[in-house]
Motif scaffolding. Structure first.
Motif, short mmCIF file in Angstrom:
data_model
loop_
_atom_site.label_atom_id
_atom_site.label_comp_id
_atom_site.label_asym_id
_atom_site.label_seq_id
_atom_site.Cartn_x
_atom_site.Cartn_y
_atom_site.Cartn_z
N ARG A 142 -2.81 107.10 108.06
CA ARG A 142 -3.22 106.07 106.93
C ARG A 142 -2.30 106.63 105.85
O ARG A 142 -2.04 107.86 105.66
CB ARG A 142 -4.55 106.01 106.81
CG ARG A 142 -5.27 105.65 108.08
CD ARG A 142 -6.75 105.37 107.76
NE ARG A 142 -7.11 104.07 107.15
CZ ARG A 142 -8.15 103.32 106.77
NH1 ARG A 142 -9.09 104.12 106.79
NH2 ARG A 142 -8.35 102.21 106.23
N SER A 143 -2.25 105.71 104.69
CA SER A 143 -1.45 106.07 103.60
C SER A 143 -2.45 107.27 102.52
O SER A 143 -3.50 107.37 102.95
CB SER A 143 -1.13 104.83 102.67
OG SER A 143 -2.44 104.31 102.13
N ALA A 144 -1.68 107.60 101.67
CA ALA A 144 -2.40 108.48 100.65
C ALA A 144 -3.57 108.00 99.99
O ALA A 144 -4.45 108.74 99.78
CB ALA A 144 -1.25 108.98 99.74
N LYS A 145 -3.62 106.65 99.88
CA LYS A 145 -4.74 105.65 99.22
C LYS A 145 -5.94 106.24 100.18
O LYS A 145 -7.07 106.40 99.55
CB LYS A 145 -4.63 104.51 99.31
CG LYS A 145 -6.00 103.48 98.75
CD LYS A 145 -5.47 102.08 98.70
CE LYS A 145 -6.65 101.22 98.08
NZ LYS A 145 -6.23 99.76 98.30
N ASP A 146 -5.87 106.35 101.42
CA ASP A 146 -7.16 106.46 102.28
C ASP A 146 -7.25 108.13 102.63
O ASP A 146 -8.23 108.50 102.93
CB ASP A 146 -7.05 105.73 103.40
CG ASP A 146 -7.17 104.50 103.08
OD1 ASP A 146 -8.06 103.85 102.59
OD2 ASP A 146 -6.30 103.54 103.34
N ASN A 147 -5.98 108.71 102.76
CA ASN A 147 -5.93 110.21 103.53
C ASN A 147 -5.26 111.29 102.43
O ASN A 147 -4.65 112.03 102.92
CB ASN A 147 -5.20 110.11 104.53
CG ASN A 147 -6.08 109.46 105.83
OD1 ASN A 147 -5.70 108.79 106.72
ND2 ASN A 147 -7.36 110.19 106.04
N TYR A 148 -5.66 111.35 101.20
CA TYR A 148 -5.23 112.21 100.13
C TYR A 148 -6.30 112.20 99.42
O TYR A 148 -6.75 111.12 98.68
CB TYR A 148 -4.09 111.84 99.72
CG TYR A 148 -3.48 113.00 98.92
CD1 TYR A 148 -2.65 114.03 99.62
CD2 TYR A 148 -3.91 113.65 97.63
CE1 TYR A 148 -2.04 115.25 98.89
CE2 TYR A 148 -3.48 114.82 97.01
CZ TYR A 148 -2.66 115.54 97.51
OH TYR A 148 -2.25 116.76 96.89
N SER A 153 -8.21 113.78 95.63
CA SER A 153 -8.18 114.64 94.52
C SER A 153 -9.39 114.30 93.72
O SER A 153 -9.99 113.17 94.02
CB SER A 153 -6.76 114.27 93.77
OG SER A 153 -6.76 113.02 93.15
N MET A 154 -9.39 114.87 92.60
CA MET A 154 -10.58 114.54 91.73
C MET A 154 -10.18 113.40 90.60
O MET A 154 -10.96 112.89 89.92
CB MET A 154 -11.08 115.63 90.95
CG MET A 154 -11.63 116.84 91.70
SD MET A 154 -12.19 118.08 90.65
CE MET A 154 -10.64 118.84 90.02
N ARG A 175 -2.07 109.55 88.27
CA ARG A 175 -2.02 108.16 87.75
C ARG A 175 -2.70 106.98 88.62
O ARG A 175 -3.55 106.05 88.02
CB ARG A 175 -0.70 107.76 87.50
CG ARG A 175 0.18 108.39 86.31
CD ARG A 175 1.71 108.13 86.29
NE ARG A 175 2.43 108.70 87.46
CZ ARG A 175 2.82 109.98 87.52
NH1 ARG A 175 2.62 110.96 86.73
NH2 ARG A 175 3.30 110.56 88.90
N SER A 176 -2.84 107.26 89.70
CA SER A 176 -3.72 106.45 90.67
C SER A 176 -3.87 107.21 92.17
O SER A 176 -3.22 108.41 92.26
CB SER A 176 -3.01 105.09 91.04
OG SER A 176 -1.74 105.43 91.68
N LYS A 177 -4.49 106.58 92.99
CA LYS A 177 -4.68 107.08 94.39
C LYS A 177 -3.20 107.41 94.98
O LYS A 177 -3.15 108.30 95.64
CB LYS A 177 -5.32 106.24 95.29
CG LYS A 177 -6.78 106.19 94.86
CD LYS A 177 -7.65 107.48 95.47
CE LYS A 177 -7.84 107.59 96.69
NZ LYS A 177 -8.63 108.71 97.46
N MET A 178 -2.38 106.72 94.67
CA MET A 178 -1.02 106.50 95.23
C MET A 178 -0.24 107.38 94.38
O MET A 178 1.26 107.61 94.90
CB MET A 178 -0.61 105.33 95.93
CG MET A 178 -1.68 104.50 96.70
SD MET A 178 -1.43 105.03 98.24
CE MET A 178 0.24 104.34 98.72
N ASP A 179 -0.41 107.49 93.27
CA ASP A 179 0.81 107.87 92.39
C ASP A 179 0.29 109.20 91.50
O ASP A 179 -0.41 109.10 90.64
CB ASP A 179 1.15 106.90 91.22
CG ASP A 179 2.18 107.10 90.18
OD1 ASP A 179 2.99 108.26 90.53
OD2 ASP A 179 2.55 106.38 89.41
#
Length: 315
Positions: A17-23, A25-26, A76-80
């Motif tokens: 899955r993408s970083a949105k689901d599988n990364y 951070s706080m 900056r976001s879940k993906m960025d």
């Protein structure tokens, strides 16, 4: 191939899955890293085939492993986000969702229906006259009440007092949301005492220390509810008048002046104004509100900095 040989899991049951689901951070600069999640297939009666990519109602996440390996410099976001450097000491943060596992073992649809939460939810139904399962709006409100009431009990039990800063403010917001949700569900009398007792009844077998603190928890919860109900009665009337004014002009936003007056004159919490406006399909001029708050703080600081004048007749 290593995973297949050591764990025996068929490769077609592994999804990337993408970083949105599988990364993880706080959400702020600090540690982070990719994660691996374990899902339980609840069966075709709960949704469609295809794994969590297709349906996260059928495939329930029960375990998570975060491979802490990065130090983030900006998020900056879940993906960025930006990675400054590798963590000097990498580690694996792992944990099982205990209540999600209880959901599976007890054969219920969600964690709000397991034994340690359902008792509180059922008491909220008795107090408000709402029926769980009748409609989505009431179901969401009842779940909020069950979750928040239990949270309030544990926070107060741990020594947190409702206030305007830090963890005290978090408790106050959670408690106020519980009280307001109960009123929306149809409860017009105070309910926190009953919700506290229901929470202690369901949780004390696992956390017996709650029995020792229940008197203090009741006292604090009841006092906070009484103060907030008065604020709610006055503020809601003013809020409704402001909403009617906006609608009469065809607008879609409460002004910063109106939000500030609610907060400053009537003690109405700004986060509650935001929530109630959203429910009415309106926005709030947050920049205008914060500008007025900053101006007020500047005036208060200026007055505090003025030298005091000596009393007349003093030598």
């Amino acid at each position: 191939d290593i995973w297949h040989r050591t764990v025996g899991l068929p490769l077609d049951r592994i999804q990337r899955r993408s970083a949105k689901d599988n990364y993880w951070s706080m959400g702020v600069p600090g540690p982070g890293g990719p994660c691996s999640e374990i899902y339980y297939d609840r069966g075709p009666e709960h949704g469609i085939e295809g794994g969590p990519e297709a349906d996260e109602d059928r495939y329930l996440e029960v375990w998570n492993l975060v491979f802490m390996q990065d130090e983030l410099s900006a998020v900056r976001s879940k993906m960025d986000f930006d990675i400054r450097q590798p963590l000097p000491a990498k580690n694996i943060d792992t944990g099982m969702g205990l209540e999600r596992m209880a959901t599976i073992l007890q054969g219920v649809d969600n964690l709000y229906e397991i034994d340690t939460t359902r008792g509180i939810l059922d008491r909220a139904c008795e107090l408000s006259g709402a029926r769980y399962g009748a409609n989505e709006r009431d179901d969401v409100a009842l779940r909020v009440v069950a979750d928040h009431a239990r949270t309030c009990v544990f926070l107060i039990g741990d020594g947190v007092i409702p206030g305007n800063e830090g963890r005290g403010y978090v408790l106050r917001r959670i408690m106020r949301r519980t009280i307001r949700m109960m009123r929306l569900l149809g409860a017009h009398e105070p309910t926190m005492l009953d919700l506290v007792d229901a929470s202690v009844l369901t949780m004390a077998p696992q956390y017996p220390e709650l029995n020792d603190e229940v008197g203090r928890i009741r006292q604090i919860a009841v006092g906070e509810e009484a103060a907030f109900l008065q604020t709610l009665r006055t503020g809601t009337t003013i809020f409704d008048t402001a909403v009617a004014g906006v609608r009469s002009t065809g607008g879609s936003q409460l002004s910063g002046d109106e939000a500030f007056a609610l907060h400053d004159t009537y003690g109405f919490p700004f986060d509650l104004t935001l929530e109630m406006a959203s429910e009415q399909g309106l926005s709030v001029d947050e920049d205008g509100f914060r500008r007025l708050m900053q101006q007020q703080r500047a005036r208060q600081a200026s007055r505090a900095a003025r030298p005091s004048r000596p009393a007349a007749g003093c030598l």
